[in-house]
Motif scaffolding. Structure first.
Motif, PDB file in Angstrom:
ATOM      1  N   ARG A  60     -21.844  29.143   2.589  1.00  0.00           N
ATOM      2  CA  ARG A  60     -23.113  29.015   3.310  1.00  0.00           C
ATOM      3  C   ARG A  60     -24.144  28.250   2.471  1.00  0.00           C
ATOM      4  N   LEU A  87     -23.203  24.623   2.625  1.00  0.00           N
ATOM      5  CA  LEU A  87     -23.525  24.050   3.931  1.00  0.00           C
ATOM      6  C   LEU A  87     -24.998  23.662   4.000  1.00  0.00           C
ATOM      7  N   GLN A  88     -25.839  24.577   3.545  1.00  0.00           N
ATOM      8  CA  GLN A  88     -27.283  24.333   3.556  1.00  0.00           C
ATOM      9  C   GLN A  88     -27.609  23.059   2.767  1.00  0.00           C
ATOM     10  N   ILE A 143     -25.439  20.529   2.010  1.00  0.00           N
ATOM     11  CA  ILE A 143     -24.912  19.319   2.662  1.00  0.00           C
ATOM     12  C   ILE A 143     -25.889  18.882   3.741  1.00  0.00           C
ATOM     13  N   TYR A 144     -26.527  19.867   4.383  1.00  0.00           N
ATOM     14  CA  TYR A 144     -27.517  19.524   5.393  1.00  0.00           C
ATOM     15  C   TYR A 144     -28.663  18.741   4.761  1.00  0.00           C
ATOM     16  N   GLY A 197     -26.978  15.468   2.816  1.00  0.00           N
ATOM     17  CA  GLY A 197     -26.210  14.515   3.604  1.00  0.00           C
ATOM     18  C   GLY A 197     -26.803  14.208   4.964  1.00  0.00           C
ATOM     19  N   VAL A 198     -27.012  15.260   5.766  1.00  0.00           N
ATOM     20  CA  VAL A 198     -27.435  15.037   7.147  1.00  0.00           C
ATOM     21  C   VAL A 198     -28.798  14.352   7.191  1.00  0.00           C
ATOM     22  N   LEU A 217     -28.671  10.712   6.776  1.00  0.00           N
ATOM     23  CA  LEU A 217     -27.834   9.987   7.734  1.00  0.00           C
ATOM     24  C   LEU A 217     -28.607   8.900   8.477  1.00  0.00           C
ATOM     25  N   SER A 225     -20.988  14.487   0.274  1.00  0.00           N
ATOM     26  CA  SER A 225     -21.710  13.690   1.267  1.00  0.00           C
ATOM     27  C   SER A 225     -21.550  12.190   1.037  1.00  0.00           C
ATOM     28  N   LEU A 259     -18.682  10.328   2.765  1.00  0.00           N
ATOM     29  CA  LEU A 259     -18.859  10.378   4.219  1.00  0.00           C
ATOM     30  C   LEU A 259     -19.936   9.385   4.657  1.00  0.00           C
ATOM     31  N   LEU A 260     -21.054   9.393   3.919  1.00  0.00           N
ATOM     32  CA  LEU A 260     -22.137   8.464   4.249  1.00  0.00           C
ATOM     33  C   LEU A 260     -21.662   7.020   4.129  1.00  0.00           C
ATOM     34  N   LEU A 288     -18.599   5.844   4.424  1.00  0.00           N
ATOM     35  CA  LEU A 288     -17.702   5.509   5.533  1.00  0.00           C
ATOM     36  C   LEU A 288     -18.499   5.201   6.796  1.00  0.00           C
ATOM     37  N   ILE A 289     -19.513   6.027   7.044  1.00  0.00           N
ATOM     38  CA  ILE A 289     -20.328   5.819   8.247  1.00  0.00           C
ATOM     39  C   ILE A 289     -21.066   4.482   8.132  1.00  0.00           C
ATOM     40  N   GLY A 349     -20.077   1.850   6.518  1.00  0.00           N
ATOM     41  CA  GLY A 349     -19.112   0.778   6.742  1.00  0.00           C
ATOM     42  C   GLY A 349     -18.809   0.588   8.223  1.00  0.00           C
ATOM     43  N   VAL A 374     -28.214  24.353  11.330  1.00  0.00           N
ATOM     44  CA  VAL A 374     -27.727  23.698  10.116  1.00  0.00           C
ATOM     45  C   VAL A 374     -26.221  23.523  10.181  1.00  0.00           C
ATOM     46  N   VAL A 386     -24.241  19.992  10.153  1.00  0.00           N
ATOM     47  CA  VAL A 386     -23.284  19.633   9.108  1.00  0.00           C
ATOM     48  C   VAL A 386     -21.924  19.341   9.720  1.00  0.00           C
ATOM     49  N   PHE A 428     -22.004  15.957  11.148  1.00  0.00           N
ATOM     50  CA  PHE A 428     -22.024  14.964  10.059  1.00  0.00           C
ATOM     51  C   PHE A 428     -20.611  14.718   9.524  1.00  0.00           C
ATOM     52  N   GLY A 446     -18.259  11.356   9.780  1.00  0.00           N
ATOM     53  CA  GLY A 446     -17.629  10.707   8.633  1.00  0.00           C
ATOM     54  C   GLY A 446     -16.139  10.507   8.856  1.00  0.00           C
ATOM     55  N   ALA A 450     -15.513   7.839  11.371  1.00  0.00           N
ATOM     56  CA  ALA A 450     -15.671   6.510  10.775  1.00  0.00           C
ATOM     57  C   ALA A 450     -14.402   6.121  10.029  1.00  0.00           C
TER      58      ALA A 450
END
Lengths: 260, 275, 156
Positions: A42, A45-46, A48-49, A52-53, A56, A154, A157-158, A160-161, A163, C7, C11, C14, C18, C21
Motif C-alpha cells: 500500500r 502504491l501511494q 507510484i501514484y 508516476g501517475v 504522466l 515508474s 513505464l513512463l 514506454l508510454i 515512446g 489511488v 496506479v 498507469f 505502460g 505501450a
C-alpha cells in the motif's frame, strides 16, 4: 598562492568524495530496505501514484510534441532523397533508442525528482524524520525506500508510454499531414526496429535512469541542510545533477549498446 | 524489586559531546528518577535538545555513558535500540507531526507501525489518548490547521500512544500564549501522575518549569552548575542559580559574548581601515 | 477509503498503460510479430555482391513480401556471399528454377531480395539453393559506367 590554490582544490575533492560516500551509504540503506517495502504494497502504491501517475500528463504531452517534431524534421530531410517512406523508421528509432529514455528522465527529474527532494528535505527540516526515528520507526523503510522503488518502477513505464505516444505523434504528422504512405510508414518501421536491439535496450536505459534519478533525488533530500535555503539548494542540485548524470550515462550506455 | 524501583531510570556519567570545534557537554553527570518530573534548565544554546537526542540514541557521545533502564543506549544493537525507543516518547519543539496525515492518523501512526490491533480497538485507543489531551473533537483536522499549542498536544498524545515509561519534552512552553502554556503545564503534571510516567522537561521558562518539576538540573557551559528541588535552588546562594532564576542580564553568565578588549578592538578597526 | 481506492485505480491504469505501450511497440512497431514466427523453410543463394543487404531484409516476389534474409555468410572458396532466406511456409509452391536479384527500394532506400519464378514443375524445399542470381547494382559503379559511356559518346 599556489598552496592556497592547492588547498582549495583539496578541500573540494575531499568534500566531493564525502558526498559520494554518503550517497552510496544512502543507496545501500535503500536497497536493504526494499524487502520490507514489498511487504507493505500500500505504501508503494501511494508513492507510484505521486511519482508516476502525477508525472504522466507531462510525459503524454511532451511525447506527442517530440514525436510530431521528429516527424516534421525527419520528413523535410528524407524527402530530399526521396526516402520519405523511411520516416517511420527514423521516428521510431530516434524515439526508442534515445529520446524516450532521456527526455523522460529529464522530465522526471524536473517533475518528480525535485518534488521528492523538497518533500524529504522538508520532512527533515520539520523533524518529521527524526520524530519517526524516536517512535522506533525506521525512516529508511517507511519513507525513503518506498519512494525509491516507486521511481525505479515508474521510469520504464513512463518511457514506454513516451515512446508509444511519440510514434503516434510522428504518424499524425507524417501520414496525416504530410501524406507519407501509411503502409510504408508502418512496414518500414517494422522491418528496421528490432525488439531486443532497440526496444529492450531502451527499456534497460530507462531502468538505469530510474535508479539514478530517484537515488539522487532521495539522497539530496535526505542530505539537505535543514533550512528553507538548504532545501531549495538541494532541489536545484537534484535537477542539475540528475540531468548531467542522465546525459552522461546515456552516452556510455549508447556506446555499449549500439557502439559496434 | 525494591532496589530497581529506587534506581534512577536514566543515569548519565561523564558525558562529553562536541559539535565541530565547540564543546557542548564537558563531563555532565545526571540522574533522572522514576515517577518524577525532572527539569533540565539552562540558557539557550547549552545543548538541552542535544541532551535529549543523546538519551534517545540519535547522537553518539564522545565519551561517557548514558544508561536508560539499566541499558547503555550507545552499546545497543539497532534492533534493541528500537525496542527501547518504543518505551520512550520524545516531544519535539515543533511537534514534528506528519504533515500528510490528519490528527487521528498521527496519533494512530505508532500503533499502526508497531502493533496489529483491529481497527475498532485502535480507534478506541486513539480517542482515549486524544481525550487525555482534550483534542478528541479535532481528530479530522490536518496539522496545518492546528495552532502551535494544539500541535504540541497532538504530539503529546502520539508520544503516549504506546504507553511509554518515559516522556521527554523539548521546550514545551516556548512561544505559547499564557492559556495554552497553562494547559500544557497541567497536562504534563496530570499525565505524569495518572500514567505513572517519568518525565523529563527541557526548558528555559523558569516559572512554569519550577511549578511542576520535582527536581531541577541547571546546565551552563557544558557542566551542571546547580541542582535540587525548586525550593532548594531558590534558596541557594549560588550566584549562577540566582542569575538564571531571576533573569538578571549580567552575572556569571556574561552579557557579552567573549571578545577582545573593546577599546583595543576599535583601535584595530580604525588601523585596518587606514591601511 | 475512497481516496485509497482512487489511488489504487489510478496506479492500476498507469501500469496498464505502460504495459499497453510495450505491447504496441512490440507488435506494431518492432519486427517481433514477423521474425518471432519460426515457421517456414530456408533456401540459399550465392551472389557476387550483396551491397547493403542485411539480415532481416525483406524477400519479395512480385513485390509482395514472402520472407526475410535470415543469414549472410562469405564463402572463402568461391569468394561469393551466401545468403540464406526464410520463406513463409504458405508459399511452398515456388518453382525450383526461381531466380533471385538484389534491388534497392528508392534511390537510397533499403535493399531487398526479389525472387522471379521460373517454369519448373518441381518446387523449392528446405535447403534448396537458387542457381540463378543477379547481384546488387552498386550505385557508384553505375554512375562510373554512365560517365564513362558519356565520355565515349562525346568522342564520336
Amino acid at each position: 598562492m599556489i598552496l592556497d590554490w592547492l588547498q582549495a582544490l583539496g578541500q573540494r575533492a575531499l568534500s566531493f568524495f564525502q558526498r559520494l560516500g554518503r550517497g552510496h551509504i544512502t543507496l545501500y540503506y535503500l536497497l536493504i530496505a526494499i524487502p520490507s517495502v514489498l511487504l507493505r504494497p500500500r505504501l508503494l502504491l501511494q508513492q507510484i501514484y505521486s511519482v508516476g501517475v502525477l508525472t504522466l500528463l507531462i510525459i503524454l504531452v511532451s511525447g506527442l510534441f517530440v514525436g510530431m517534431v521528429l516527424g516534421l524534421q525527419g520528413y523535410n530531410t528524407l524527402v530530399r532523397f526521396g526516402a520519405e517512406q523511411s520516416l517511420g523508421t527514423a521516428v521510431a528509432l530516434t524515439l526508442l533508442r534515445e529520446m524516450a529514455p532521456v527526455v523522460t528522465a529529464l522530465l522526471f527529474a524536473g517533475r518528480a525528482g525535485s518534488a521528492l527532494t523538497a518533500e524529504i528535505g522538508l520532512m527533515k527540516t520539520t523533524e518529521q524524520l527524526s520524530g519517526m526515528e524516536m517512535m522506533a520507526v525506521d525512516p529508511n523503510k517507511r519513507i525513503l525506500a518506498p519512494r525509491f522503488l516507486a521511481g525505479v518502477i515508474s521510469m520504464p513505464l513512463l518511457s514506454l508510454i513516451f515512446g508509444a505516444v511519440g510514434i503516434m505523434g510522428g504518424y499524425i504528422v507524417g501520414v496525416g499531414l504530410l501524406g507519407v504512405d501509411e503502409g510504408a510508414f508502418w512496414s518500414q518501421m517494422q522491418a528496421n526496429v528490432d525488439m531486443r536491439e532497440d526496444i529492450w535496450n531502451g527499456i534497460i536505459k530507462s531502468m538505469v535512469f530510474g535508479v539514478v534519478a530517484t537515488w539522487i533525488a532521495i539522497y539530496e533530500g535526505n542530505d539537505a541542510t535543514p533550512t528553507s535555503e538548504g532545501v531549495s539548494r538541494a532541489t536545484t542540485r537534484t535537477v542539475v545533477h540528475t540531468s548531467l548524470a542522465v546525459l552522461g550515462l546515456n552516452f556510455i550506455l549508447t556506446a555499449l549498446m549500439f557502439g559496434d | 524489586m525494591a532496589q530497581e524501583e529506587t534506581a534512577p531510570l536514566v543515569r548519565i556519567r561523564g558525558l562529553r559531546f562536541a559539535r565541530g570545534e565547540r564543546m557542548i557537554f564537558d563531563g555532565v553527570d545526571l540522574d533522572i528518577h522514576r515517577g518524577g518530573i525532572t527539569a533540565i534548565m539552562g540558557p539557550s544554546g547549552t545543548g538541552k535538545t542535544t541532551l535529549l537526542k543523546l538519551i534517545g540514541g540519535q547522537l553518539r557521545p564522545l565519551a561517557g555513558t548514558i544508561e536508560v533502564d539499566g541499558q547503555n543506549v550507545h552499546r545497543l544493537s539497532r534492533d534493541r535500540l528500537y525496542q527501547l525507543r518504543k518505551r520512550m516518547g520524545l516531544l519535539f519543539q515543533s511537534g514534528a507531526l506528519l504533515t500528510d496525515l490528519n490528527v487521528f492518523e498521527n496519533v494512530a501512526f505508532p500503533l499502526r507501525e508497531h502493533t496489529r490491533l483491529p481497527e475498532s480497538m485502535l480507534r478506541d485507543l486513539v480517542l482515549m489518548k486524544l481525550e487525555a489531551v482534550g483534542l478528541r473533537g479535532a481528530r479530522t483536522l490536518m496539522p496545518s490547521e492546528l495552532s502551535g499549542g494544539m500541535a504540541r498536544r497532538v504530539a503529546l498524545a502520539r508520544a503516549i500512544a504506546l504507553d511509554p515509561m518515559m516522556v521527554m519534552y523539548d521546550e514545551p512552553f516556548t512561544g505559547q500564549d499564557p492559556i495554552s502554556m497553562g494547559v500544557l503545564v497541567k497536562l504534563i503534571r496530570r499525565l505524569n501522575d495518572a500514567l505513572g510516567l517519568t518525565s523529563v522537561v527541557v526548558s528555559h521558562d523558569v516559572q512554569e518549569t519550577a511549578s511542576i518539576a520535582d527536581y531541577i538540573y541547571l546546565l551552563s557551559g557544558g557542566k551542571v552548575v546547580g541542582q535540587g528541588t525548586p525550593q532548594q535552588l531558590g534558596d541557594s546562594d549560588s550566584a549562577w542559580a540566582q542569575q538564571f532564576l531571576k533573569g538578571e542580564p549580567d552575572g556569571p553568565v556574561p552579557f557579552h559574548y567573549p571578545a577582545p578588549d573593546y577599546v583595543e578592538d576599535l583601535m584595530v578597526g580604525s588601523e585596518g581601515a587606514r591601511s | 477509503m475512497t481516496h485509497a481506492r482512487t489511488v489504487e485505480i489510478a496506479v492500476g491504469a498507469f501500469v496498464a498503460a505502460g504495459l499497453a505501450a510495450l505491447f504496441l511497440l512490440a507488435m506494431k512497431v518492432s519486427n517481433l510479430n514477423v521474425v518471432g514466427s519460426d515457421e517456414g523453410y530456408h533456401v540459399s543463394a550465392r551472389f557476387d555482391n550483396i551491397s547493403g543487404l542485411r539480415v532481416r531484409s525483406p524477400v519479395t516476389m512480385a513485390g509482395v513480401r514472402i520472407g526475410r534474409v535470415s543469414e549472410i555468410r562469405f564463402d572463402p572458396n568461391t569468394y561469393q556471399a551466401v545468403v540464406t532466406m526464410r520463406i513463409s511456409e504458405q508459399y511452398d509452391q515456388l518453382p525450383l528454377d526461381t531466380s533471385a536479384s538484389i534491388y534497392t527500394s528508392g534511390l537510397i532506400g533499403e535493399q531487398y531480395v526479389s525472387l522471379d519464378p521460373g517454369g519448373d514443375f518441381e518446387f523449392l524445399q528446405d535447403g534448396s539453393e537458387l542457381m540463378l542470381t543477379q547481384s546488387a547494382l552498386v550505385l557508384e559503379q553505375m554512375i562510373g559506367q554512365f560517365l564513362f559511356s558519356l565520355g565515349d559518346g562525346d568522342k564520336d
